[in-house]
Scaffold this active site. Structure first.
Site, PDB file in Angstrom:
ATOM      1  N   CYS A 112       0.830  -1.215   0.000  1.00 14.46           N
ATOM      2  CA  CYS A 112       0.000   0.000   0.000  1.00 14.46           C
ATOM      3  C   CYS A 112       0.860   1.259   0.000  1.00 14.46           C
ATOM      4  O   CYS A 112       0.410   2.316  -0.451  1.00 14.46           O
ATOM      5  CB  CYS A 112      -0.943   0.011   1.196  1.00 14.46           C
ATOM      6  SG  CYS A 112      -0.127  -0.131   2.798  1.00 14.46           S
ATOM      7  N   HIS A 150      -1.856   0.206   7.501  1.00 10.41           N
ATOM      8  CA  HIS A 150      -2.346   0.220   6.120  1.00 10.41           C
ATOM      9  C   HIS A 150      -2.574   1.651   5.651  1.00 10.41           C
ATOM     10  O   HIS A 150      -2.722   2.577   6.468  1.00 10.41           O
ATOM     11  CB  HIS A 150      -3.653  -0.582   6.049  1.00 10.41           C
ATOM     12  CG  HIS A 150      -4.184  -0.795   4.663  1.00 10.41           C
ATOM     13  ND1 HIS A 150      -3.395  -1.201   3.601  1.00 10.41           N
ATOM     14  CD2 HIS A 150      -5.445  -0.661   4.159  1.00 10.41           C
ATOM     15  CE1 HIS A 150      -4.139  -1.318   2.517  1.00 10.41           C
ATOM     16  NE2 HIS A 150      -5.383  -0.980   2.825  1.00 10.41           N
TER      17      HIS A 150
END
Length: 454
Positions: free
Chosen positions: A75, A298
């Site tokens: 990510c 994340h």
């Protein structure tokens, strides 16, 4: 991945780069690649961490312009690319009908987003990394789509490095044309990693190391595989600094570098709510209404069609940012002696007689400090915020398992800025993160459930 003529050209270019770099004591490309590997991975690379990063940029079958993330880790590259892609899309798509986008249009957006990231490196030339495939790799040429991912055959990192070739370009338009002709470079199984290598090789390993300065850990965590803040900042701003505040701050006697200017897209993190960091005005107030959002594990993306969310700084916001730049330790005050410099930097009256008058007024007890609140009340009373009271927001989470029904799609919410700041429920990480920028925000999501930051 490349057609015959382009593959030959790339190989020849690689040999030319090596020949040129071996002169005058310069490092060779092989040495640059070895240094890039250490910078990204450290001395030891776990096979599962490398393989989690080994994916291409693939679009969701349910949302034409949304990139899919197959596993946890990449990510730090995918979310910034998605952010720049959305910035371009919001600026150019009439009516913003995202579902009518063709695959050709989305591929073009991907190439332009990647080129935007490369352009921020301010490189003298662009070194584009490509992966030289063997004939036995033909069965994996379709990339790693959701259905075929489990059958993808991966190299070890040593094999991957041996197959990297580098194609140098002098201009960004040449890079864009090359990626457009060879879109598989980005979409096949190593597309994400090849972009990381291209960014570092274009900027220069030594420059990235200098920007990281005080840090020695690799850009990708050797155990958990997530990207460091330095890597996130490199992808978002072109500078691999390790912090997210504006300019520099002095911490424990060390002068630590942060973000130097207003960025195209922003960054917010729930870690600020936990008081692990302070996100500065440059990241909170980007040029476009797009923000990368960080949980503790994340990255996702928030965006809006409401341009006023990215309005230029008001005079008061600018003055507050300048004041804070003279308060590197974040104490919300400055030495009284710094008032003239602050007034001058904020383009306010700064003649010595006036400054002395204001110094006596703002430091009436002669404590030798001037509070931020007193400064703002004197020069910018009732400073208005630029954001509207209500607006629509959209959220992207590329991780397949984090989406309802495993369908990667944009989620929509209706936001309102209330009269007074509110405290989010401890279970609503999304609202808690957004309140680091909009303390009084509340959001009602169209499907009745707050999206996941993880």
């Amino acid at each position: 991945m490349l057609n015959g003529s382009n593959a030959s050209h790339t190989s020849n270019s690689l040999r030319a780069v090596n020949k040129d770099n071996m002169s005058a004591g310069s490092v060779t490309l092989d040495q640059e690649l070895a240094s890039t590997r250490r910078l990204l991975w450290g001395d030891q690379v776990k096979d599962d961490v490398f393989r989690r990063w080994a994916q291409g940029f693939q679009f969701s079958p349910d949302e034409p312009s949304a990139l899919i993330q197959l596993e946890g880790g990449p990510c730090a590259a995918i979310a910034p690319v998605q952010g720049f892609l959305l910035k371009i899309l919001l600026s150019e798509t009439p009516g913003h009908n995202f579902h009518d986008l063709t695959s050709e249009k989305c591929n073009s957006l991907l190439v332009r987003a990647v080129c935007t990231i490369l352009s921020q490196c301010l490189a003298p030339k662009y070194n584009v990394a490509v992966y030289r495939k063997n004939e036995t790799d033909a069965e994996t040429s379709g990339g790693n789509n959701v259905e075929g991912h489990s059958n993808t055959v991966y190299d070890t990192i040593e094999q991957f490095h041996r197959r990297i070739e580098v194609h140098p370009f002098q201009t960004l338009s040449e890079v864009e044309a090359f990626y457009t002709r060879n879109i598989r470079i980005l979409k096949d199984k190593y597309g994400v990693l090849l972009l990381l290598y291209s960014v570092i090789l274009s900027k220069g390993v030594s420059i990235v190391e200098a920007e990281l300065a005080e840090l020695s850990d690799p850009l990708i965590h050797s155990t958990y595989g997530y990207g460091s803040q330095g890597l996130i900042n490199l992808m978002l701003t072109g500078r691999a600094v390790a912090h997210v505040w504006d300019h520099e701050q002095v911490v424990g006697g060390l002068r630590l570098r942060g973000i130097e200017r207003q960025n195209d897209i922003g960054f917010l993190t729930i870690m600020e709510h936990m008081q692990y960091c302070t996100v500065g005005s440059f990241y909170k107030n980007p040029k476009h209404p797009v923000w990368v959002l960080a949980s503790d594990t994340h990255l996702t993306v928030l965006f809006s069609l409401e341009r006023r969310l990215a309005a230029p700084e008001t005079a008061g916001e600018s003055a507050e940012r300048i004041f804070r730049s003279f308060d590197p330790e974040g104490n919300n005050f400055i030495p009284s002696a710094a008032l003239q410099d602050v007034l001058c930097a904020a383009d306010l009256v700064s003649e010595p007689e006036y400054v002395e008058l204001m110094r006596r007024k703002l430091d009436s007890e002669n404590l030798g400090i001037i509070l931020l609140s007193a400064f703002m009340d004197e020069f910018f009373p009732g400073c208005e915020r630029g954001a509207p009271d209500t607006f629509t927001i959209h959220h992207y989470n590329g991780l397949i398992r984090s989406n309802p029904g495993t369908r990667v799609m944009y989620r929509t919410g209706r936001a309102a800025l209330l009269e007074c700041p509110m405290r989010a429920a401890s279970t609503d990480a999304m609202l808690t993160c957004l309140q680091t920028k909009w303390p009084s925000i509340d959001v009602v999501w169209d499907d009745g459930q707050s999206p996941s930051l993880n």
